[in-house]
Design a protein around this motif. Structure first.
Motif, short mmCIF file in Angstrom:
data_model
loop_
_atom_site.label_atom_id
_atom_site.label_comp_id
_atom_site.label_asym_id
_atom_site.label_seq_id
_atom_site.Cartn_x
_atom_site.Cartn_y
_atom_site.Cartn_z
N ARG A 8 83.15 32.77 49.12
CA ARG A 8 82.29 33.88 48.75
C ARG A 8 82.98 35.21 49.03
O ARG A 8 83.90 35.29 49.82
CB ARG A 8 80.99 33.78 49.52
CG ARG A 8 80.21 32.50 49.19
CD ARG A 8 78.97 32.44 50.00
NE ARG A 8 78.22 33.67 49.79
CZ ARG A 8 76.95 33.72 49.44
NH1 ARG A 8 76.29 32.63 49.29
NH2 ARG A 8 76.35 34.87 49.28
N VAL A 9 82.49 36.26 48.41
CA VAL A 9 83.08 37.59 48.56
C VAL A 9 82.98 38.06 50.00
O VAL A 9 83.90 38.68 50.53
CB VAL A 9 82.41 38.60 47.60
CG1 VAL A 9 82.92 39.99 47.84
CG2 VAL A 9 82.63 38.19 46.18
N ASP A 10 81.87 37.77 50.67
CA ASP A 10 81.71 38.17 52.06
C ASP A 10 82.80 37.54 52.93
O ASP A 10 83.34 38.18 53.83
CB ASP A 10 80.33 37.76 52.58
CG ASP A 10 79.21 38.45 51.83
OD1 ASP A 10 79.46 39.54 51.29
OD2 ASP A 10 78.10 37.89 51.78
N GLU A 11 83.10 36.27 52.67
CA GLU A 11 84.14 35.58 53.43
C GLU A 11 85.51 36.20 53.17
O GLU A 11 86.33 36.31 54.07
CB GLU A 11 84.17 34.11 53.07
CG GLU A 11 82.91 33.35 53.44
CD GLU A 11 82.86 31.96 52.85
OE1 GLU A 11 83.81 31.57 52.13
OE2 GLU A 11 81.88 31.25 53.11
N VAL A 12 85.74 36.61 51.93
CA VAL A 12 87.02 37.21 51.56
C VAL A 12 87.17 38.56 52.24
O VAL A 12 88.23 38.90 52.76
CB VAL A 12 87.13 37.36 50.03
CG1 VAL A 12 88.38 38.13 49.64
CG2 VAL A 12 87.14 35.99 49.35
#
Length: 65
Positions: free
Chosen positions: A2-6
């Motif tokens: 997910r973008v948050d993880e990235v």
């Protein structure tokens, strides 16, 4: 991924993840061409991961986030 993880990862980690994703995509393409890949959706997921990583890296270059 997910973008948050990235966004939580450092730039060096993102570069490593990007290289790994490109290798994975290449392997999936080889498997697809030899008819050993049952579903093309795996390739689609890896492409989206690559796009997310590149987007976050570009945002950091421009100082957006």
């Amino acid at each position: 991924m997910r973008v948050d993880e990235v966004r939580e990862k450092s730039t060096d980690d993102l570069r490593e993840e990007l290289d790994e994703s490109y290798r994975e995509l290449m392997n999936l393409r080889f498997r697809w061409m030899t008819h050993q890949l049952p579903s093309v959706s795996e390739m689609k997921q890896v492409k989206k991961t690559i796009a997310r990583i590149k987007t976050v890296m570009r945002e950091r270059e421009l100082g957006i986030h």
